[in-house]
Each structure stands twice: as C-alpha cells, then as structure tokens.
Design an enzyme around this catalytic site. Structure first.
Site, short mmCIF file in Angstrom:
data_model
loop_
_atom_site.label_atom_id
_atom_site.label_comp_id
_atom_site.label_asym_id
_atom_site.label_seq_id
_atom_site.Cartn_x
_atom_site.Cartn_y
_atom_site.Cartn_z
N ASP A 165 1.67 39.22 30.31
CA ASP A 165 1.07 39.13 28.68
C ASP A 165 0.40 40.32 28.87
OD1 ASP A 165 -0.35 38.03 30.98
OD2 ASP A 165 -2.11 38.00 29.59
N GLU A 221 -3.07 36.85 31.81
CA GLU A 221 -3.88 37.59 32.55
C GLU A 221 -5.18 37.82 31.37
OE1 GLU A 221 -6.62 40.77 33.99
OE2 GLU A 221 -5.12 41.34 32.93
#
Length: 469
Positions: free
Chosen positions: A109, A175
């Site tokens: 991500d 994250e």
C-alpha cells in the site's frame, strides 16, 4: 555483546549473483513500474479495489518465482466490531537440512498522492528521469517488494529452485494506514511466519553510495485534540476582547509544547543517549529543504535530534479557511498532533505525559477533548547476532563500502509486535530509499543504482543464510 563474524560464501557465487541481479534488473524495474501504476492507497475514502488489485499483482509475482509451497492473499480482523484489515500476501516454503528460515517483509500500500500539480510527472505513471524512477510508491515501499522478489529470482537463477533455505514473505496491505490488523495477522499465521531472521525492507540508506542498517527507530503518539471555549460562535466585534475564542486558546496551548529553540517542552518525554555519525547543518539544510534564513531547531547533534529526541508536530488543523474568514469568534478548533518518541520510552507513557501537559496548560479554562489516539513503541536492534553480521557483510560486498549504523526519525510501530511474537528472531531493518527519495511527498522517487545494490545485498544475504551450517 560481542558481534558475530559474517559467514563467507565462495567468490564465484558472489560474482554469479551479481551477474544475475544485473541481468534481471530491467525485469525488476518493469515489474516495479507495473506495481506503481496501481493506486493502492489503503486509507478510508479510497477505492479498496486498488488494494485488492495490488495484492493480486504481488501474489502473481511470488507465484512466478516457482519456489514457494504456498502463496495466498489473506486478511486479518481489526479490533472487535471494526471488520477486516486490508489484503496482505503471504508466501512460504519450508527449510531443509537444518537450514534457517528468513521472513521477508514489505508493504504494497502507498500514501495518497496529494495534488497532481505538485508533481513533475503523473503520480501513478512511473517515469524515469536521469537515474531515478518517479512515482508514488516507487520507493516506499513497492521497491521493497521488488527487492524481495528480484533477490529470490537471482538466487534461484544461480542455485536453482531447490535450495535449502526456508523462506516466508509477508507483504502487508495497510502499513500506511497504521497496520491496524498486523498483530492479528501474526497471530492467525504464526506458524507460517515464524523465522530465525526477519528482513524489514522499509527504511533508508545513508546516501546513494553508502548503505545503512537501521538499528534504532522512534515510536509515535498521534491524537486528535479539540479545544472549545464557547457554546456557539459569536460576533468578534460584539464580544472580542472579553470572550476567548477557541483559536486563541488553541494557539496559546500549542505554544507551550516547545521552548524558544524549538525543543519539546513536555515534561515526561525522554531522550535516548546514542552515538551519531557526523552530519552537518549544511547537509540538513539541503536534505530537509530549509529556506534561506530559516534556522534549525533543537539542541544537541543534529542526528540526535532526528533519531533520539522527542518531537511534537501539528500535522493538521480544522479552522475557517482564509477565503471564508468572517468576523467571528470560533467556538471550537481541532488539531492533529503527531509526536515521535525516543527509543527507550513506551508509547503509553509518552501519551500520558502529553495528555497531562495539555490538560495542565489549557488557557482560560478551555475544554479539551482528546480522541483517535494511535500509539507505536520505538525500537532498538540487537546488533550482536549472526544475521546482523551477515547483513553488514552482504552490504559491503554489494556496495563496496562499509554500511553505516543509523537511527530513523520515523516509526515502524509493528516491529514491537514482531519482537513479541518472534522473540528469538533477529530483525534486520534495511531499505531501498535514500535522502532524496521524498517518501510521502510529491515527486517520490527511487534511485536505480540503490535499487540494484539493495537487490544484490539481499541476494547475498540469502546465499549466506543458505550456507549456514
């Protein structure tokens, strides 16, 4: 603790790995570019289909290596009643003949891109200019994903797919949104993730020609603060000068968080005593982009301020915009405070100190509401183990210069979860970024020379672990 010596591997194997990494670099860059094109922002308000697409692309890359017994896309639960986390990718193969297992971590991500006009090229269209690849996630952390993929690919090209080393790969999908399901993911997949060493490829190098092993990271405390002084907004001409508006109270309260030189003035926030390499004010001015005439803040060596001292930063504020400003006393004002806390202090203790300070210094009896608290503990690496020695040796062999042990001003809070779940594992925090990567900022980029050397470092490390008796 006495540091271990690195395990040597045959010089011809080093050379063959270097040749394999170089030959595979165009493919690695192409694979990375394909990942960058997927706008995999994990934040609320962004299309979750992009995260799903990114996870599928990563799973396909891992499956294509032909070395894993299983590759799956999985999600873990969030806090009770909050649903599921973002999709992560998990791959594993068992060790053979007594060899160790290594867990390779990265995240797929990315941060939101921000405003397109702040970029020199389209954020999700990877663009090479000079020796850098530009795009959101090109460095943080899709390059970490491809460093794992390309290093395994190089190892397989040289040794074949039937090497003895055990491998687990965990590519997280949230994250940048706080790793909210991380701990539950570790619990759900504990046996698959258990390893003798863990490589977290999500950090910085000293510069584009010198590698770094991160040995200390600050923790974080983030909170929303609402300051209220009035039941409703009032005319500033009618009541200004007698009724305290919330913006006045907020400004006065925030000003108590720092002393006159910009150091944090919150009693109870601690510093950590650590040696730091030489780092000049001139280099800080260049790398942090200080404007002419703007002075640095804080005291002590510059790197101690960044690595080992606490900070408090106002990262957001809700207030009337300039274009909508009116002669009104604001009833309430909201801000986001982000504090980095030094190694050695627990995040819960740091939050308690910050909350106590805010409530003790609220001016005019202003009402405070604190919400959305997010905590992450700092981290210190045990540098005495065999895997640390192997990683340093691999860096030297790949880069041609000795690595620098560094701290990082930023935070990777989930490291504490890894230590809790796998207390015997050595944790190696490495990275593919450099001071010009501008992670989280417009014009994020990856230095392609650093990328090649990071891949080779990991391939050499894997070979050393595969040779371990």
């Amino acid at each position: 603790m006495t540091e271990s010596a690195a395990l040597p591997i045959p010089t011809d194997l080093n050379d063959r790995l270097a040749d394999a990494v170089q030959a595979g670099l165009p493919r690695a860059i192409a694979d990375l570019s394909d990942l960058v094109r997927i706008p995999s922002v994990s934040w609320d308000g962004f299309d979750p289909q992009h995260i799903a697409e990114s996870a599928a692309a990563v799973a396909s890359l891992l499956e294509g290596l032909g070395v894993f017994e299983s590759v799956e896309i999985a999600q873990a639960r969030l806090a009770e009643g909050e649903g599921m986390g973002q999709p992560a990718v998990l791959a594993s193969r068992s060790a053979k003949n007594g060899k160790p297992t290594i867990l390779l971590y990265a995240h797929h991500d990315v941060q939101p891109p921000g405003k397109d006009e702040d970029w020199d090229s389209v954020p999700f269209e990877p663009t090479v200019r000079g020796d850098r690849l530009y795009g959101r996630g090109a460095a943080d952390d899709k390059a970490g994903v491809l460093a794992h993929v390309a290093s395994i690919r190089a190892l397989t090209d040289v040794l074949g797919p039937d090497f003895d080393l055990g491998l687990s790969v965990f590519i997280e999908g949230e994250e940048e949104f706080g790793s909210r399901s991380f701990k539950n993911f570790l619990l759900d997949h504990h046996d698959q993730l258990a390893a003798d060493a863990i490589v977290v490829a999500d950090s910085d190098n000293w510069n584009t020609t010198t590698p770094a092993l991160t040995i200390a990271l600050r923790g974080n405390v983030k909170l929303h603060l609402k300051v209220s002084t009035l039941e409703h907004a009032s005319h500033s001409g009618m009541f200004g000068g007698a009724a305290p508006d919330s913006m006045l109270a907020t400004i006065k309260l925030l000003a108590t968080l720092w002393d006159d030189n910009g150091s944090v003035a919150v009693e109870g926030l601690t510093s950590y005593d650590m040696a730091t390499p030489e780092y000049s004010e001139e280099l800080l001015r260049e790398e942090a982009a200080l404007l002419d005439g703007v002075s640095p803040i804080g005291t002590g060596s510059i790197l101690s301020r960044i690595w080992a001292q606490p900070t408090v930063t106002v990262t957001g504020i809700d207030a009337p915009t300039v274009i909508n400003a009116s002669n009104t006393l604001a009833a309430s004002t909201s801000v986001v405070l982000s504090s980095r806390i030094a190694p050695g202090q627990k995040a819960t203790d740091a939050f308690a100190a910050i909350e106590k300070h805010l409530r003790a210094h609220a001016p005019f009896g202003a009402h405070l509401a604190i919400s959305d608290v997010d905590l992450g503990d700092p981290f210190l690496v045990d540098i005495g183990g065999q895997s640390v020695a192997d990683a340093r040796a691999a860096m030297f062999e790949a880069w041609g210069v000795e690595p620098v042990d560094t701290g990082i001003g930023g935070s990777i809070p989930f490291l504490a979860d890894l230590v809790e779940q796998f207390p015997a594992a050595e944790i190696l925090v490495t990275g593919v970024e450099d001071p010009d990567s501008r992670a989280h900022s417009p014009n994020e980029s990856l230095h392609l020379g650093v990328f090649r050397r990071a891949i080779l470092t990991e391939a050499l490390l894997l070979a050393k672990l595969n040779s371990r008796a």
